[in-house]
Design an enzyme around this catalytic site. Structure first.
Site, PDB file in Angstrom:
ATOM      1  N   ARG A  38       0.820  -1.217   0.000  1.00 28.75           N
ATOM      2  CA  ARG A  38       0.000   0.000   0.000  1.00 28.75           C
ATOM      3  C   ARG A  38       0.850   1.262   0.000  1.00 28.75           C
ATOM      4  O   ARG A  38       0.511   2.251  -0.606  1.00 28.75           O
ATOM      5  CB  ARG A  38      -0.898   0.017   1.255  1.00 28.75           C
ATOM      6  N   ARG A  39       1.990   1.216   0.712  1.00 25.90           N
ATOM      7  CA  ARG A  39       2.783   2.447   0.909  1.00 25.90           C
ATOM      8  C   ARG A  39       3.747   2.680  -0.259  1.00 25.90           C
ATOM      9  O   ARG A  39       4.878   2.201  -0.248  1.00 25.90           O
ATOM     10  CB  ARG A  39       3.531   2.352   2.238  1.00 25.90           C
ATOM     11  N   ASP A  64      -3.484  -2.638  -2.459  1.00 27.56           N
ATOM     12  CA  ASP A  64      -4.087  -3.064  -1.206  1.00 27.56           C
ATOM     13  C   ASP A  64      -4.728  -4.422  -1.513  1.00 27.56           C
ATOM     14  O   ASP A  64      -5.717  -4.486  -2.250  1.00 27.56           O
ATOM     15  CB  ASP A  64      -5.142  -2.043  -0.771  1.00 27.56           C
ATOM     16  N   SER A 144       2.316 -18.730  10.210  1.00 21.64           N
ATOM     17  CA  SER A 144       2.835 -18.344  11.525  1.00 21.64           C
ATOM     18  C   SER A 144       2.746 -19.562  12.433  1.00 21.64           C
ATOM     19  O   SER A 144       1.933 -20.466  12.200  1.00 21.64           O
ATOM     20  CB  SER A 144       1.972 -17.230  12.121  1.00 21.64           C
ATOM     21  N   TYR A 157      -6.473 -13.345  15.121  1.00 21.08           N
ATOM     22  CA  TYR A 157      -5.193 -13.391  14.390  1.00 21.08           C
ATOM     23  C   TYR A 157      -4.796 -14.851  14.168  1.00 21.08           C
ATOM     24  O   TYR A 157      -4.454 -15.251  13.053  1.00 21.08           O
ATOM     25  CB  TYR A 157      -4.086 -12.645  15.153  1.00 21.08           C
ATOM     26  N   LYS A 161      -4.326 -17.148  10.647  1.00 16.35           N
ATOM     27  CA  LYS A 161      -3.129 -17.911  10.267  1.00 16.35           C
ATOM     28  C   LYS A 161      -3.428 -19.417  10.183  1.00 16.35           C
ATOM     29  O   LYS A 161      -2.801 -20.121   9.407  1.00 16.35           O
ATOM     30  CB  LYS A 161      -1.976 -17.614  11.235  1.00 16.35           C
ATOM     31  N   PRO A 187       6.860 -18.487  10.996  1.00 11.67           N
ATOM     32  CA  PRO A 187       7.760 -17.932  12.022  1.00 11.67           C
ATOM     33  C   PRO A 187       7.092 -17.851  13.395  1.00 11.67           C
ATOM     34  O   PRO A 187       5.864 -17.860  13.503  1.00 11.67           O
ATOM     35  CB  PRO A 187       8.047 -16.503  11.526  1.00 11.67           C
ATOM     36  N   THR A 192       9.548  -6.846  13.899  1.00  7.89           N
ATOM     37  CA  THR A 192       9.327  -5.932  12.763  1.00  7.89           C
ATOM     38  C   THR A 192       8.330  -4.877  13.253  1.00  7.89           C
ATOM     39  O   THR A 192       8.144  -4.717  14.454  1.00  7.89           O
ATOM     40  CB  THR A 192       8.707  -6.693  11.567  1.00  7.89           C
ATOM     41  N   GLU A 193       7.632  -4.242  12.330  1.00  8.48           N
ATOM     42  CA  GLU A 193       6.571  -3.298  12.735  1.00  8.48           C
ATOM     43  C   GLU A 193       5.342  -4.036  13.272  1.00  8.48           C
ATOM     44  O   GLU A 193       4.378  -3.400  13.707  1.00  8.48           O
ATOM     45  CB  GLU A 193       6.105  -2.490  11.517  1.00  8.48           C
TER      46      GLU A 193
HETATM   47  C1  8X3 Z   1       3.587 -13.938  14.544  1.00 13.02           C
HETATM   48  C2  8X3 Z   1       3.736 -14.885  15.665  1.00 13.02           C
HETATM   49  O1  8X3 Z   1       3.374 -15.263  18.157  1.00 13.02           O
HETATM   50  O2  8X3 Z   1       3.930 -12.999  17.443  1.00 13.02           O
HETATM   51  O3  8X3 Z   1       2.780 -14.454  13.565  1.00 13.02           O
HETATM   52  O4  8X3 Z   1       1.735 -13.902  17.011  1.00 13.02           O
HETATM   53  S1  8X3 Z   1       3.144 -14.211  17.118  1.00 13.02           S
END
Ligand code: 8X3
Length: 240
Positions: A38-39, A64, A144, A157, A161, A187, A192-193
């Site tokens: 987007r940026r 976007d 994730s 969240y 994932k 990960p 990061t941000e």
């Molecule tokens: C990032 C992993 O544990 O910070 O997807 O939510 S966590």
């Protein structure tokens, strides 16, 4: 030796964090890049850097991923060699808020599901047909550890994932006979941000997430992504 010379890599979320680090890592191997985010100001800076330092071709697209028609138009507008995408890096994604399920902000929920799940699907839906036509390609999705285990207040969240994990598995079985590899990168905590965005700019709260241990960096993850992409064609790293 530039091991990805003449390869075309499409990267979403390329303006920062793991997306940007991946753009640099792939350019360092000679790949030509389509960088999307987007940026646009950040992308343009990155484009100049990549061209100067690595002498690769770069196409910058302000995008976007949540906007289905914009995704369609962006991919339809690709011409010439840019249509021959070898590797798609679905990196665009974010976390917003951390609350108990009955107290969550539904705007945050929409943002996460629209970006992490629907955005990834929209981009994939437009780009994978270009790969199936050529019977060649590699899709790398950013999952994730949160796509395998939930944690307190992570609810939506984590769900987004978990969905990326299910979508990646589905892609793998659906695209098996099209010679398209599918990898999920999962990960743990990466500095990061990510947390600053999750906590709406509260830097102190974001910093506290990474206290008491050494978090992963965007470059660590980019190296892993690159490693998966550079395996010989008969090797599919399903999950890394
Ligand atoms: C990032 C992993 O544990 O910070 O997807 O939510 S966590």
């Amino acid at each position: 030796m530039a091991r990805l010379q003449n390869k075309i890599v499409f990267i979403t979320g390329a303006s920062s964090g793991i997306g940007k680090a991946s753009a640099i890592a792939f350019a360092n191997e000679g790949a030509d890049l389509i960088i999307a985010a987007r940026r646009i100001d950040k992308l343009e800076e990155l484009e100049i850097d990549l061209r100067e330092k690595y002498k690769v071709d770069v196409l910058t697209i302000q995008l976007d991923v949540r906007k289905k028609m914009d995704v369609k138009k962006a991919v339809a507008s690709l011409t010439g060699k840019w249509r021959d995408i070898d590797i798609l890096l679905n990196i665009a994604g974010l976390a917003r808020g951390m609350s108990k399920i009955h107290e969550g902000d539904t705007e945050h929920w929409d943002e996460m599901i629209d970006t992490n799940v629907k955005g990834l699907l929209y981009v994939s839906r437009e780009i994978i047909p270009l790969m199936t036509e050529r019977m060649e390609g590699h899709v790398i999705n950013l999952g994730s550890i949160a796509g395998h285990e939930v944690y307190p207040n992570g609810n939506v969240y984590c769900a987004s994932k978990f969905a990326v994990n299910a979508i990646s598995k589905s892609m793998r079985v659906d695209l098996y006979d099209k010679n398209i590899r599918v990898t999920t990168i999962d990960p743990g905590m990466v500095d990061t941000e990510f947390s600053v965005i999750r906590f709406s700019g509260d830097k102190e709260r974001a910093k506290s997430v990474y206290e008491g241990f050494i978090p992963l960096t965007a470059e660590d993850i980019a190296e892993t992504i690159l490693w998966c992409a550079m395996r010989p064609p008969h090797v599919n790293i399903s999950r890394s």
